[in-house]
Design an enzyme around this catalytic site. Structure first.
Site, mmCIF file in Angstrom:
data_model
loop_
_atom_site.group_PDB
_atom_site.id
_atom_site.type_symbol
_atom_site.label_atom_id
_atom_site.label_comp_id
_atom_site.label_asym_id
_atom_site.label_seq_id
_atom_site.Cartn_x
_atom_site.Cartn_y
_atom_site.Cartn_z
ATOM 1 N N TYR A 220 0.825 -1.317 0.020
ATOM 2 C CA TYR A 220 -0.112 0.041 0.163
ATOM 3 C C TYR A 220 0.823 1.185 -0.012
ATOM 4 O O TYR A 220 1.853 1.289 0.728
ATOM 5 C CB TYR A 220 -0.772 -0.091 1.221
ATOM 6 C CG TYR A 220 -1.524 1.273 1.397
ATOM 7 C CD1 TYR A 220 -2.984 1.334 0.877
ATOM 8 C CD2 TYR A 220 -1.096 2.484 2.135
ATOM 9 C CE1 TYR A 220 -3.694 2.667 1.463
ATOM 10 C CE2 TYR A 220 -1.612 3.616 2.284
ATOM 11 C CZ TYR A 220 -3.029 3.704 1.930
ATOM 12 O OH TYR A 220 -3.568 4.937 2.170
ATOM 13 N N GLU B 116 -3.713 7.447 -4.189
ATOM 14 C CA GLU B 116 -3.688 6.260 -3.265
ATOM 15 C C GLU B 116 -3.423 4.950 -4.239
ATOM 16 O O GLU B 116 -4.110 5.068 -5.103
ATOM 17 C CB GLU B 116 -4.765 5.859 -2.231
ATOM 18 C CG GLU B 116 -4.652 4.701 -1.290
ATOM 19 C CD GLU B 116 -5.842 4.503 -0.727
ATOM 20 O OE1 GLU B 116 -5.754 5.067 0.647
ATOM 21 O OE2 GLU B 116 -6.786 4.099 -1.195
#
Ligand code: GDP
Ligand code: MN
Length: 380
Positions: A101, A190
């Site tokens: 991530y 993101e």
């Protein structure tokens, strides 16, 4: 403004971040065509402005073009968190070894850009932050100092990423993502998951990209990415008319001049026990056209039962606003009772103009609190 995955990935690609090749489709036939061009197994991904598409059944693998067509038929029209799927992104399927991530956002408290990276990707980052906060590396970038390669190196080191090949690729992507974030005036970039393929290649498998609305005027290409068909029709109308409008879920339509006063108006309606139907800022003006435009947007909301018109005249003169209101009422059919509070420059004269004209269903109140009470009463 939130971008769809395929749009965010297009921006990623321009900044050099590795993404899979793909095609956009709005029909099952186009999905088959896209899969044919990609020549191999694909993944069919619902394009909606919401996360958790995988869990909702909006992401499916397909081995052949015929299968891609079938999966697209299932996904198109699907409801994901209240959003109807109108487009699918057909992407060359990846073989995933690991999911990481990576994100860049603002830390408003620190007044700095915040980088976050963890090797525990793929799942909700909020979960990681709670269950294993030590695994989530966080690092600020001072906007005055700018991004330097050591930021990326520090970030992956702190997250415990050990493989040198992966380190090198991730550090490069952190720099590229930071360039995309600043270059596109983003508020959030993101990548979840940032994958490592079975071949050891690091690639962005998903994209969440939010661009600052206030920067769109100088980013015409990104501004044109806005999906008008998917937007709330009232918010689209407001944007077209240049009215600052945010829909809320109560019954009292709120109209103020200036963002601060409009927010205070929302507060005072709540304070006296009502529920605001919207936030609407008329801006500095108060001319008839501005009032007509704002009223048109507000009365377009079927939930609105009364309208609270709150004006404080600074540079704006209340007599002008009063004339604007009368002119607007002449041009626009409104069945809603309207409460007007005028204060500040030429307030006396403004109130007198409204009292003399005495349009039906219009109430002039001397204070903000009285006006709020009256508007809430009338909405009951
Ligand atoms: P989200 O559910 O909206 O966050 O959508 P993502 O694009 O992040 O996809 C969710 C999950 O689907 C990923 O974490 C992967 O596990 C899986 N997935 C997506 N694309 C592929 C792919 O190309 N190959 C494989 N094997 N899995 C994929
Ligand atoms: Mn995701």
């Amino acid at each position: 403004m939130d971008l769809y995955e395929f749009q965010g990935k297009e921006l990623f690609r321009r900044f050099g971040i590795p993404v899979s090749e793909g095609r956009l489709a709005t029909t099952p036939e186009e999905a088959r065509q896209g899969a044919q061009e990609l020549d191999g197994p694909v993944v069919v991904k619902a394009q909606v402005l919401a996360g958790g598409r995988g869990k909702a059944g909006g992401i499916k693998l397909a081995a052949t073009p015929a299968e891609a067509e079938e999966r697209a038929r299932e996904i198109l029209g699907m409801d994901i968190r209240g959003l109807a799927v109108q487009k699918v992104w057909i992407e060359r399927a990846s073989e995933i070894e690991r999911e990481y991530y990576l994100s860049i956002s603002f830390d408003r408290g620190a007044k700095k850009t915040l980088l976050m990276f963890t090797t525990q990707g793929g799942i909700d980052i909020e979960e990681v932050a709670v269950s294993s906060p030590e695994a989530l590396a966080r690092l600020h970038v001072d906007p005055l100092e700018g991004y330097h390669a050591w930021h990326g190196r520090r970030l992956v080191y702190e997250a415990g990423l050990e493989d040198p090949g992966e380190q090198k690729q991730v550090v490069k992507i952190v720099g590229q993502l930071h360039a995309a974030f600043t270059g596109c005036e983003a508020m959030l970039c993101e990548i979840n998951p940032l994958i490592v393929t079975t071949e050891g290649e690091v690639r962005a498998l998903d994209s969440k990209f939010t661009v600052d609305d206030n920067a769109l005027f100088r980013l015409p290409e990104i501004a044109s990415m806005r999906d008008l068909a998917a937007a709330d029709p009232l918010e689209a109308l407001a944007r077209e008319k240049g009215v600052t409008y945010v829909k809320l879920d109560g019954e009292v339509g709120v109209l103020g001049n200036g963002a601060g006063l409009s927010m205070a108006t929302v507060d005072v309606v709540t304070f006296v026990g009502g529920r605001p139907a919207n936030f609407c800022d008329l801006g500095g003006g108060g001319d008839a056209q501005g009032v007509v435009d704002a009223l048109e947007v507000i009365t377009g909301d079927p939930q609105v039962r009364s309208i609270f018109f709150n004006i404080f005249g600074g540079i704006t003169r209340c007599d002008e606003v009063a004339r604007g209101i009368l002119q607007a009422l002449g041009q626009l059919e409104t069945r809603h009772p309207m409460v007007v509070r005028l204060d500040g420059t030429n307030a006396e004269e403004g109130r007198r103009i409204l009292r003399d004209a005495a349009p039906p269903n219009l109430y002039v109140e001397p204070t903000m609190l009285d006006a709020a009470r009256r508007a809430v009463e009338l909405a009951a």
